[in-house]
Write an enzyme that holds these catalytic residues in place. Structure first.
Site, mmCIF file in Angstrom:
data_model
loop_
_atom_site.group_PDB
_atom_site.id
_atom_site.type_symbol
_atom_site.label_atom_id
_atom_site.label_comp_id
_atom_site.label_asym_id
_atom_site.label_seq_id
_atom_site.Cartn_x
_atom_site.Cartn_y
_atom_site.Cartn_z
ATOM 1 C CB THR A 291 -0.912 0.038 1.240
ATOM 2 O OG1 THR A 291 -1.536 1.330 1.342
ATOM 3 C CG2 THR A 291 -0.140 -0.201 2.516
ATOM 4 C CB CYS B 284 -4.265 4.595 -3.988
ATOM 5 S SG CYS B 284 -5.349 3.445 -3.131
#
Length: 233
Positions: free
Chosen positions: A83, A196
């Site tokens: 992430t 992202c």
């Protein structure tokens, strides 16, 4: 082959892409029935997201360090945080282990530099876009960033958590993202970082004429490359 330790579940939708990309790269490089050696520590993302919303980053850092040390103690040779947002505590995580942590912004920066670009638009969670941990890391590579205006940042953030992390890819949301990308390009961005790891589920290079930097793939590629460093095919 080195064993890759994946800190995932942030969300599991993108962690699954990491696993697919890493194994695809290893199989292509080594051939036959080869696949990557991986260990995965997968969070219940709601627990992490709740800490993010509450601004309890110290607690989130403790959980990330626990995941990292668990993977190291289980035999991981290299760490990957699956992430962008949770690279906010990358230095603390790296400081808690003796194995290398591959930083996602470094992987993105390498690809951006390869194309000779110095200014890019950044899409991601509000944490990634608005806080400095990610932008400053890119700046160490000589790369400056442009972020969307406040209302657009909220749209991007809401789609990530309300749709993409739940496996929903809406054509309407894709159109919104592409409109935001167009605005960033009109403001001088030479390319766009999909900062992202869920955004590449919605947006890809074929959707845009400007360079698109898929951090999920680039990070997975860096991990696979390091894992194969000492392998002779």
């Amino acid at each position: 082959m080195k064993t890759i330790g994946l800190i995932g579940g942030l969300s599991w939708e993108s962690t699954a892409e990491y696993y697919r990309y890493i194994n695809t790269i290893v199989q292509k490089e080594m051939g036959g029935l080869h696949s990557a050696k991986c260990l995965t520590y997968s969070f219940d993302f709601e627990e992490i997201a709740a800490l993010q919303r509450a601004g309890e980053w110290d607690k989130a850092t403790d959980l990330m360090i626990h995941a990292a040390t668990t993977l190291e103690n289980s035999g991981a040779d290299v760490l990957v945080i699956c992430t962008n947002t949770m690279h906010k505590m990358a230095s603390e995580v790296q400081g808690a282990v003796s194995i290398p942590l591959i930083h996602i912004a470094d992987a993105a920066a390498k690809a951006i530099q390869k194309q000779g670009l110095t200014k890019v638009g950044l899409l991601g969670t509000k944490f990634t876009m608005e806080q400095n941990f990610y932008k400053n890391r890119l700046m160490t590579h000589g790369i400056s960033t442009i972020i969307p205006e406040e209302s657009d940042r909220q749209v991007i953030h809401d789609v990530i958590f309300g749709e993409l992390c739940q496996g929903v890819c809406s054509p309407a949301s894709k159109d919104k993202y592409l409109h935001i990308i167009d605005k960033l390009l009109s403001q001088g961005a030479e390319g766009i970082i999909l900062g992202c790891t869920e955004i590449p589920l919605l947006i890809s290079q074929q959707d845009c004429s400007a360079p698109i930097f898929d951090t999920t793939y680039l990070h997975a590629e860096a991990a696979a490359t390091l894992a194969l460093e000492t392998v002779s095919c």
